[in-house]
Design a protein around this motif. Sequence first.
Motif, PDB file in Angstrom:
ATOM      1  N   MET A 210       0.850  -1.179   0.000  1.00  0.00           N
ATOM      2  CA  MET A 210       0.000   0.000   0.000  1.00  0.00           C
ATOM      3  C   MET A 210       0.896   1.243   0.000  1.00  0.00           C
ATOM      4  O   MET A 210       1.852   1.332   0.759  1.00  0.00           O
ATOM      5  N   GLN A 211       0.571   2.179  -0.849  1.00  0.00           N
ATOM      6  CA  GLN A 211       1.296   3.436  -0.931  1.00  0.00           C
ATOM      7  C   GLN A 211       0.613   4.485  -0.051  1.00  0.00           C
ATOM      8  O   GLN A 211      -0.518   4.306   0.380  1.00  0.00           O
ATOM      9  N   ARG A 212       1.294   5.584   0.167  1.00  0.00           N
ATOM     10  CA  ARG A 212       0.760   6.656   1.018  1.00  0.00           C
ATOM     11  C   ARG A 212      -0.615   7.148   0.527  1.00  0.00           C
ATOM     12  O   ARG A 212      -1.522   7.344   1.321  1.00  0.00           O
ATOM     13  N   GLU A 213      -0.761   7.342  -0.773  1.00  0.00           N
ATOM     14  CA  GLU A 213      -2.034   7.825  -1.327  1.00  0.00           C
ATOM     15  C   GLU A 213      -3.158   6.821  -1.075  1.00  0.00           C
ATOM     16  O   GLU A 213      -4.287   7.198  -0.769  1.00  0.00           O
ATOM     17  N   ASP A 214      -2.831   5.542  -1.221  1.00  0.00           N
ATOM     18  CA  ASP A 214      -3.812   4.490  -0.954  1.00  0.00           C
ATOM     19  C   ASP A 214      -4.217   4.505   0.521  1.00  0.00           C
ATOM     20  O   ASP A 214      -5.387   4.316   0.849  1.00  0.00           O
ATOM     21  N   LEU A 215      -3.237   4.735   1.379  1.00  0.00           N
ATOM     22  CA  LEU A 215      -3.515   4.779   2.814  1.00  0.00           C
ATOM     23  C   LEU A 215      -4.463   5.919   3.150  1.00  0.00           C
ATOM     24  O   LEU A 215      -5.448   5.720   3.868  1.00  0.00           O
ATOM     25  N   THR A 216      -4.196   7.111   2.644  1.00  0.00           N
ATOM     26  CA  THR A 216      -5.063   8.246   2.978  1.00  0.00           C
ATOM     27  C   THR A 216      -6.472   8.046   2.426  1.00  0.00           C
ATOM     28  O   THR A 216      -7.444   8.360   3.112  1.00  0.00           O
TER      29      THR A 216
ATOM     30  N   ILE B  62      -7.318  -4.088  11.493  1.00  0.00           N
ATOM     31  CA  ILE B  62      -7.732  -4.192  10.086  1.00  0.00           C
ATOM     32  C   ILE B  62      -6.589  -4.813   9.289  1.00  0.00           C
ATOM     33  O   ILE B  62      -5.462  -4.311   9.298  1.00  0.00           O
ATOM     34  N   ASN B  63      -6.878  -5.907   8.605  1.00  0.00           N
ATOM     35  CA  ASN B  63      -5.842  -6.676   7.896  1.00  0.00           C
ATOM     36  C   ASN B  63      -5.034  -5.859   6.904  1.00  0.00           C
ATOM     37  O   ASN B  63      -3.838  -6.084   6.750  1.00  0.00           O
ATOM     38  N   GLU B  64      -5.674  -4.912   6.215  1.00  0.00           N
ATOM     39  CA  GLU B  64      -4.946  -4.118   5.215  1.00  0.00           C
ATOM     40  C   GLU B  64      -3.951  -3.160   5.851  1.00  0.00           C
ATOM     41  O   GLU B  64      -3.046  -2.671   5.182  1.00  0.00           O
TER      42      GLU B  64
ATOM     43  N   ILE C 215       2.902  -3.094   6.202  1.00  0.00           N
ATOM     44  CA  ILE C 215       2.903  -2.299   4.964  1.00  0.00           C
ATOM     45  C   ILE C 215       4.006  -1.239   4.964  1.00  0.00           C
ATOM     46  O   ILE C 215       4.140  -0.485   4.021  1.00  0.00           O
ATOM     47  N   ARG C 216       4.782  -1.186   6.048  1.00  0.00           N
ATOM     48  CA  ARG C 216       5.952  -0.302   6.164  1.00  0.00           C
ATOM     49  C   ARG C 216       5.590   1.162   5.952  1.00  0.00           C
ATOM     50  O   ARG C 216       6.248   1.857   5.187  1.00  0.00           O
TER      51      ARG C 216
END
Length: 151
Positions: free
Chosen positions: A1-7, A45-47, A76-77
Amino acid sequence: MQREDLTDFLKKQFPDCTVREDTQYPELIIPAEKISEVATALKTINELEFDYLISLTAVDYKDKFTVVYHVESTKIRLLLVLKTDVTDRVNPSVDTVSTIWPTAGPHEREVFDLFGIKFNGHADLRRLFLEDDYGFPLRKDFKDENRMLTL
């Protein structure tokens, strides 16, 4: 997961919270009464699996305190900053996250010792460095007339 995906994920998952993206690390601003609920979700949450609390501190803004949490997902670091405001300056309190992230235990004791913010549900909330009647030296309104050094 990238930062944008996280937000994007955080915005959808936590509609009662505010996500700030214009900072070094994404920030999730959480209403104080939801800190335990959101922290539990972030860890389980698994993700996401934000499984490690790196630090916890507070900031005094004169009209409120902000408790600041830095958490990491080793899966996900990614790092995430959580913030919650405590507006009661007379009896400031917020729920503990030490039952979610055990590393929060000593951090919460330090914040209690230096700011006077109580962490509801903490198993061993007592002063860490200072005497019980000393006051809270990191508050902006703290005065220590008796112990001030004169040069």
